[in-house]
Structure formats: structure tokens, C-alpha cells
Design a protein around this motif. Structure first.
Motif, PDB file in Angstrom:
ATOM      1  N   GLU A 324      50.282  40.829  40.742  1.00 12.59           N
ATOM      2  CA  GLU A 324      49.812  40.238  39.486  1.00 12.59           C
ATOM      3  C   GLU A 324      49.405  38.777  39.677  1.00 12.59           C
ATOM      4  OE1 GLU A 324      51.316  39.494  34.865  1.00 12.59           O
ATOM      5  OE2 GLU A 324      52.518  40.717  36.235  1.00 12.59           O
ATOM      6  N   LEU A 325      50.215  38.015  40.428  1.00 14.26           N
ATOM      7  CA  LEU A 325      49.871  36.623  40.705  1.00 14.26           C
ATOM      8  C   LEU A 325      48.636  36.545  41.583  1.00 14.26           C
ATOM      9  CD1 LEU A 325      50.400  33.589  40.679  1.00 14.26           C
ATOM     10  CD2 LEU A 325      52.024  33.919  42.574  1.00 14.26           C
ATOM     11  N   MET A 326      48.543  37.434  42.572  1.00 11.53           N
ATOM     12  CA  MET A 326      47.384  37.439  43.449  1.00 11.53           C
ATOM     13  C   MET A 326      46.105  37.658  42.655  1.00 11.53           C
ATOM     14  SD  MET A 326      46.104  37.168  46.469  1.00 11.53           S
ATOM     15  CE  MET A 326      47.580  37.220  47.491  1.00 11.53           C
ATOM     16  N   ASP A 327      46.142  38.610  41.730  1.00 13.63           N
ATOM     17  CA  ASP A 327      44.962  38.881  40.913  1.00 13.63           C
ATOM     18  C   ASP A 327      44.562  37.661  40.101  1.00 13.63           C
ATOM     19  OD1 ASP A 327      43.057  41.007  39.780  1.00 13.63           O
ATOM     20  OD2 ASP A 327      43.973  40.184  37.960  1.00 13.63           O
ATOM     21  N   SER A 328      45.558  36.943  39.590  1.00 15.01           N
ATOM     22  CA  SER A 328      45.283  35.747  38.790  1.00 15.01           C
ATOM     23  C   SER A 328      44.640  34.648  39.642  1.00 15.01           C
ATOM     24  CB  SER A 328      46.581  35.227  38.161  1.00 15.01           C
ATOM     25  OG  SER A 328      46.360  34.024  37.475  1.00 15.01           O
ATOM     26  N   ILE A 329      45.161  34.429  40.854  1.00 15.63           N
ATOM     27  CA  ILE A 329      44.604  33.395  41.732  1.00 15.63           C
ATOM     28  C   ILE A 329      43.179  33.752  42.142  1.00 15.63           C
ATOM     29  CG2 ILE A 329      44.827  32.268  43.978  1.00 15.63           C
ATOM     30  CD1 ILE A 329      47.856  32.632  43.740  1.00 15.63           C
ATOM     31  N   LEU A 330      42.962  34.999  42.534  1.00 16.16           N
ATOM     32  CA  LEU A 330      41.629  35.407  42.975  1.00 16.16           C
ATOM     33  C   LEU A 330      40.623  35.345  41.829  1.00 16.16           C
ATOM     34  CD1 LEU A 330      42.400  38.389  45.392  1.00 16.16           C
ATOM     35  CD2 LEU A 330      42.180  35.947  45.893  1.00 16.16           C
ATOM     36  N   GLU A 331      41.053  35.654  40.618  1.00 14.27           N
ATOM     37  CA  GLU A 331      40.159  35.533  39.468  1.00 14.27           C
ATOM     38  C   GLU A 331      39.817  34.073  39.186  1.00 14.27           C
ATOM     39  OE1 GLU A 331      37.728  36.604  36.220  1.00 14.27           O
ATOM     40  OE2 GLU A 331      38.451  37.713  37.981  1.00 14.27           O
ATOM     41  N   ASP A 332      40.785  33.176  39.362  1.00 16.52           N
ATOM     42  CA  ASP A 332      40.514  31.744  39.202  1.00 16.52           C
ATOM     43  C   ASP A 332      39.452  31.282  40.207  1.00 16.52           C
ATOM     44  OD1 ASP A 332      42.227  31.342  37.091  1.00 16.52           O
ATOM     45  OD2 ASP A 332      43.879  30.572  38.331  1.00 16.52           O
ATOM     46  N   ILE A 333      39.577  31.749  41.445  1.00 19.51           N
ATOM     47  CA  ILE A 333      38.593  31.389  42.468  1.00 19.51           C
ATOM     48  C   ILE A 333      37.220  31.931  42.087  1.00 19.51           C
ATOM     49  CG2 ILE A 333      37.907  31.734  44.883  1.00 19.51           C
ATOM     50  CD1 ILE A 333      40.916  31.801  45.555  1.00 19.51           C
ATOM     51  N   PHE A 334      37.186  33.175  41.669  1.00 18.44           N
ATOM     52  CA  PHE A 334      35.922  33.803  41.278  1.00 18.44           C
ATOM     53  C   PHE A 334      35.265  33.039  40.131  1.00 18.44           C
ATOM     54  CE2 PHE A 334      33.734  37.002  38.562  1.00 18.44           C
ATOM     55  CZ  PHE A 334      32.688  37.314  39.431  1.00 18.44           C
ATOM     56  N   GLN A 335      36.052  32.700  39.106  1.00 14.79           N
ATOM     57  CA  GLN A 335      35.501  31.985  37.958  1.00 14.79           C
ATOM     58  C   GLN A 335      35.028  30.588  38.342  1.00 14.79           C
ATOM     59  OE1 GLN A 335      34.781  33.201  35.039  1.00 14.79           O
ATOM     60  NE2 GLN A 335      35.680  35.202  35.470  1.00 14.79           N
ATOM     61  N   ALA A 336      35.706  29.963  39.293  1.00 17.29           N
ATOM     62  CA  ALA A 336      35.324  28.622  39.723  1.00 17.29           C
ATOM     63  C   ALA A 336      34.049  28.631  40.568  1.00 17.29           C
ATOM     64  CB  ALA A 336      36.464  27.978  40.514  1.00 17.29           C
ATOM     65  N   ARG A 337      33.736  29.752  41.188  1.00 20.34           N
ATOM     66  CA  ARG A 337      32.639  29.797  42.152  1.00 20.34           C
ATOM     67  C   ARG A 337      31.414  30.592  41.693  1.00 20.34           C
ATOM     68  NH1 ARG A 337      31.208  27.043  45.063  1.00 20.34           N
ATOM     69  NH2 ARG A 337      30.560  28.427  46.756  1.00 20.34           N
ATOM     70  N   HIS A 338      31.609  31.622  40.880  1.00 14.90           N
ATOM     71  CA  HIS A 338      30.565  32.610  40.657  1.00 14.90           C
ATOM     72  C   HIS A 338      29.316  32.050  39.994  1.00 14.90           C
ATOM     73  CE1 HIS A 338      28.670  36.153  38.602  1.00 14.90           C
ATOM     74  NE2 HIS A 338      28.788  36.623  39.822  1.00 14.90           N
ATOM     75  N   SER A 339      29.460  31.299  38.917  1.00 13.39           N
ATOM     76  CA  SER A 339      28.273  30.826  38.205  1.00 13.39           C
ATOM     77  C   SER A 339      27.458  29.864  39.055  1.00 13.39           C
ATOM     78  CB  SER A 339      28.681  30.159  36.883  1.00 13.39           C
ATOM     79  OG  SER A 339      29.494  29.027  37.115  1.00 13.39           O
ATOM     80  N   ARG A 340      28.135  28.997  39.790  1.00 10.86           N
ATOM     81  CA  ARG A 340      27.427  28.040  40.648  1.00 10.86           C
ATOM     82  C   ARG A 340      26.659  28.758  41.752  1.00 10.86           C
ATOM     83  NH1 ARG A 340      26.928  23.010  42.988  1.00 10.86           N
ATOM     84  NH2 ARG A 340      27.159  22.935  45.248  1.00 10.86           N
ATOM     85  N   VAL A 341      27.336  29.650  42.454  1.00 11.76           N
ATOM     86  CA  VAL A 341      26.690  30.356  43.555  1.00 11.76           C
ATOM     87  C   VAL A 341      25.546  31.224  43.049  1.00 11.76           C
ATOM     88  CG1 VAL A 341      27.031  32.075  45.365  1.00 11.76           C
ATOM     89  CG2 VAL A 341      28.747  30.330  44.989  1.00 11.76           C
ATOM     90  N   SER A 342      25.733  31.867  41.910  1.00 10.48           N
ATOM     91  CA  SER A 342      24.693  32.742  41.372  1.00 10.48           C
ATOM     92  C   SER A 342      23.438  31.951  41.019  1.00 10.48           C
ATOM     93  CB  SER A 342      25.212  33.488  40.132  1.00 10.48           C
ATOM     94  OG  SER A 342      26.300  34.331  40.483  1.00 10.48           O
ATOM     95  N   LEU A 343      23.616  30.736  40.497  1.00 11.05           N
ATOM     96  CA  LEU A 343      22.464  29.901  40.180  1.00 11.05           C
ATOM     97  C   LEU A 343      21.730  29.479  41.450  1.00 11.05           C
ATOM     98  CD1 LEU A 343      20.820  28.491  38.006  1.00 11.05           C
ATOM     99  CD2 LEU A 343      22.366  26.535  38.194  1.00 11.05           C
ATOM    100  N   ILE A 344      22.481  29.145  42.496  1.00  9.68           N
ATOM    101  CA  ILE A 344      21.851  28.773  43.763  1.00  9.68           C
ATOM    102  C   ILE A 344      21.132  29.976  44.378  1.00  9.68           C
ATOM    103  CG2 ILE A 344      22.313  27.995  46.123  1.00  9.68           C
ATOM    104  CD1 ILE A 344      24.575  26.259  44.956  1.00  9.68           C
ATOM    105  N   GLN A 345      21.733  31.161  44.262  1.00  8.72           N
ATOM    106  CA  GLN A 345      21.052  32.385  44.693  1.00  8.72           C
ATOM    107  C   GLN A 345      19.720  32.545  43.979  1.00  8.72           C
ATOM    108  OE1 GLN A 345      24.103  35.464  43.930  1.00  8.72           O
ATOM    109  NE2 GLN A 345      23.451  36.354  45.871  1.00  8.72           N
ATOM    110  N   ALA A 346      19.760  32.392  42.655  1.00  8.49           N
ATOM    111  CA  ALA A 346      18.562  32.598  41.847  1.00  8.49           C
ATOM    112  C   ALA A 346      17.490  31.575  42.185  1.00  8.49           C
ATOM    113  CB  ALA A 346      18.924  32.506  40.364  1.00  8.49           C
ATOM    114  N   TYR A 347      17.898  30.335  42.375  1.00  9.31           N
ATOM    115  CA  TYR A 347      16.920  29.292  42.685  1.00  9.31           C
ATOM    116  C   TYR A 347      16.326  29.502  44.071  1.00  9.31           C
ATOM    117  CZ  TYR A 347      14.671  24.740  42.709  1.00  9.31           C
ATOM    118  OH  TYR A 347      13.746  23.739  42.757  1.00  9.31           O
TER     119      TYR A 347
END
Length: 392
Positions: A324-347
Motif C-alpha cells: 500500500e505504501l509502495m503504491d502511494s510512493i510510486l503514484e506520487d512519482i508518477f504525478q510529479a513527472r507525467h504531465s511534464r514529460v508528456s508535454l515534452i513528448q508532445a513538443y
């Protein structure tokens, strides 16, 4: 206390960057590399200021040991060899770091050395590297990977750094999207280029410390010097239909390209949509396994370094992680990274399209504004805090 076990699948740049970031007291880190020699090949590679700053300020790695060459900026040429735009880098002191160019092998060798180092500046035990260890399958919930020979390796955290043809990705997504290669690269000794192509060199000097791009409808040439000007790297960006690369190939850097096919102009670049998630159970994907992108912004390796920094930041002090803690940490990482990386992908994808392409633009920033967006990054936790404050 039992050590916190970390299994990193993939011994490339992303994998060893993650190993450096995750080293710490009471941690056991194993890198599983499918090749026998664990030697990177390939062409030149760049790290933007957002990534080179992480090496210097967060990890204390001296990149000059990898024969780094400072890149002073981007130059855009038309097909007649005339300069049409320049985006300088050296004058941007607020980046607090330089854009650096390496031979891929030199950077890989340095990262591997740092991961294996027993120097007191590296926290925790040196990383264990197991070569000839090709992963066949993975159970994200149980935290296990199974090798082709049948051996099972267990980890509290499993990092999928196994590249664009990731084996772990299908176990995270529970489906198997295939990567679509879009380029062909060459490295030429600078002396050979000057001897055989004097007209080209009269317009684009291969010894000047700039990355140059030549734009021609749906094709791009991205070029620049490396190894202290000894070699000149040229990457041709074209639709995969012109290369006839095997989408099932395990190593995209050694896929055979066909020059005659590469030279034919054709359609638009194939899209690479952002993955809906990067993690499941005890597994998280990073680097090309999570967000492969075209090299028009030179951010592919840099985003893998940012992913590694995020792992180190969010797992700081963690030595026990129930599911349960692992899922929470990995989701925090995903939320911190996903929008930024996706925008760079798109650009990066948008920048590769023909200037005459019709339709809505994904990104409306100018190249200079996007350079700031890329390079002013100050780590995953700072970025997450900024996103929270903007949404409040």
C-alpha cells in the motif's frame, strides 16, 4: 533489519542513473542487464541543463570525466545551408548548468563506475551488476522478475529501465504497445567529414560547439560535435516506413537501417501517446520504457535522469515499503513527472512535423520559452509543489 531490495531491469543510462539515485544505507541494489558485456553503443547523446545540474548538485558526479563537451546552443538551417534561427545557451546563467554532449559509451561508462564505486561519497553498498540476465516476465504485485533461464529475482521495488522495447511495460499496462522507431544515426570522424564534404563544412562547421538542425518537410537532420570535436554525429529523423526497422528488435541502437529508404520523404511522424500509467504493484517504468520521445528537443536522456532523481527524492529514507505504501510512493512519482514529460513528448513530436503541417498545435510556446520550461527544472518534489500551488 533486512535490506530494502531494489531490482533495476536494464543496465543502460537510465538504469545506472536510477542506481546512483537510489543508493543508500541498508539497501541492496541489483541491475539486471540482458547483454553479456554491458557496454553501451550508439551515437552522440546530450544532457540538457536540467539533467547536467542533477549530476552536479544532487549526485556529485564530475561529468568532465566522460569527455563532456559544452554545447553553446541550437542553430537551425534550411536545406540550402543558410542559418535561419539560433537559440543560445551559454548566456542563460539562470540555468546554473550547461548543455553537454557525450559519446553515449563515455557517459554510460561513467555512470556504471559511479554505481559500482565504493567511494565514501556514494552512500550505501556498491550496486551488483548481473550481465546475460534477460528478463522474460514479471509479477508486479509479488515484486518478482523471472529470467529466461527460469530464475526468479525478488525486489521490494522493481525499476523498469529496459528501454523503448521494454519487457516490463506490458506487465504494468497489462497490454503491449509497440514502439515505432523514427530515426537513423551515424557518427563520422570530423577529419573524414571535412575531407569528403568540404561544401557541407563550409556552411555548417563541424568543429563549432553547436547543435545544428536542418529542416526539410517531414525530415530533420540533427547534428553536432562530440568527444572534444573528434567526431560529428548526425541523426536523421524520418518516418519508420522509410527505415524498415524491425519494431520487435530488442536493441533499437543496433537495428539495421536502410539508407536508400531513409532518403525518401514520406508523410508525418507516427504519434507516441503518453502511457496512462507508469506503475503497478512494486514496478515503475522510467526513461524510454515510460516515455520514448523524438530527439528534436534533445531531452530523451535528460528526462530519464529526471526520473532517476525523482526515485531518489521520493524514496529518501524509505527502508520498508508494504504494498500500500509502495503504491502511494510510486503514484506520487508518477504525478510529479507525467504531465511534464508528456508535454515534452508532445513538443518534440510537434517540432518534428513539417512546417506546412495543418491542424491545431499541441504546444504554443516559442522554442526559447520551451527551452526555459525544459531547463529551469529543479527536481521532482519542487515541481510537484509548484503544480499544487498553481492548481490551488
Amino acid at each position: 533489519m533486512s535490506p530494502f531490495r531494489i531490482v533495476i531491469v536494464g543496465g543502460g543510462i537510465a538504469g545506472f542513473a536510477a542506481a546512483i539515485a537510489l543508493r543508500g544505507p541498508n539497501r541492496q541494489i541489483i541491475v539486471l542487464e540482458q547483454s553479456r558485456l554491458n557496454k553501451e553503443i550508439g551515437a552522440l547523446i546530450s544532457l540538457q541543463p536540467n539533467a547536467s545540474r542533477i549530476f552536479q548538485s544532487s549526485w556529485g558526479v564530475d561529468l568532465s570525466r566522460a569527455r563532456a563537451m559544452v554545447d553553446e546552443g541550437f542553430r537551425i538551417y534550411n536545406t540550402d545551408g543558410y542559418l535561419v534561427n539560433t537559440v543560445p545557451l551559454l548566456s542563460r546563467t539562470e540555468y546554473e548548468a550547461d548543455r553537454l554532449v557525450f559519446h553515449r559509451r563515455d557517459l554510460h561508462d561513467l555512470l556504471r563506475h559511479e554505481a559500482l564505486s565504493s567511494s565514501p561519497i556514494r552512500a550505501g553498498e556498491p550496486v551488483e551488476v548481473r550481465t546475460a540476465s534477460r528478463v522474460a516476465s514479471c509479477d508486479p504485485v509479488q515484486g518478482t522478475v523471472t529470467l529466461e533461464g527460469g530464475e526468479t529475482v525478488t525486489g521490494d521495488l522493481i525499476v523498469g529501465a529496459d528501454g523503448i522495447h521494454s519487457v516490463l511495460r506490458k506487465h504494468v499496462l497489462q497490454e503491449e504497445p509497440l514502439a515505432k522507431p523514427t530515426g537513423h544515426s551515424e557518427m563520422i570522424p570530423t577529419e573524414v567529414l571535412e575531407s569528403h564534404e568540404p561544401e557541407f563544412c563550409s556552411k555548417i562547421n563541424p568543429r563549432e560547439p553547436f547543435t545544428s538542425m536542418m529542416v526539410a518537410h517531414d525530415c530533420r537532420l540533427v547534428m553536432g560535435p562530440g568527444r572534444q570535436r573528434e567526431v560529428y554525429g548526425i541523426v536523421a529523423l524520418v518516418p519508420d516506413e522509410q527505415l524498415n526497422e524491425d519494431p520487435n528488435a530488442k536493441q533499437s541502437w543496433v537495428s539495421e537501417g536502410h539508407l536508400d529508404k531513409m532518403l525518401e520523404a514520406f508523410a508525418e511522424y507516427p504519434p507516441w501517446d503518453p502511457l496512462r500509467t507508469w506503475h503497478r504493484g512494486r514496478v515503475i517504468l522510467i526513461g524510454d520504457a515510460a516515455h520514448a520521445m523524438l530527439p528534436t528537443q534533445g531531452q530523451g536522456a535528460s528526462q530519464a535522469i529526471e526520473d532517476a532523481e525523482a526515485l531518489g527524492a521520493f524514496f529518501e529514507g524509505v527502508d520498508d515499503a508494504p504494498l500500500e505504501l509502495m503504491d502511494s510512493i510510486l503514484e506520487d512519482i508518477f504525478q510529479a513527472r507525467h504531465s511534464r514529460v508528456s508535454l515534452i513528448q508532445a513538443y518534440s513530436r510537434q517540432a518534428a512535423k513539417p512546417a506546412t503541417a495543418k491542424g491545431d498545435k499541441t504546444v504554443t510556446m516559442t522554442p526559447e520559452e520551451f527551452m526555459d520550461f525544459n531547463c529551469m527544472y529543479r527536481g521532482a518534489k519542487a515541481w510537484k509543489g509548484r503544480m499544487i500551488s498553481l492548481s490551488a
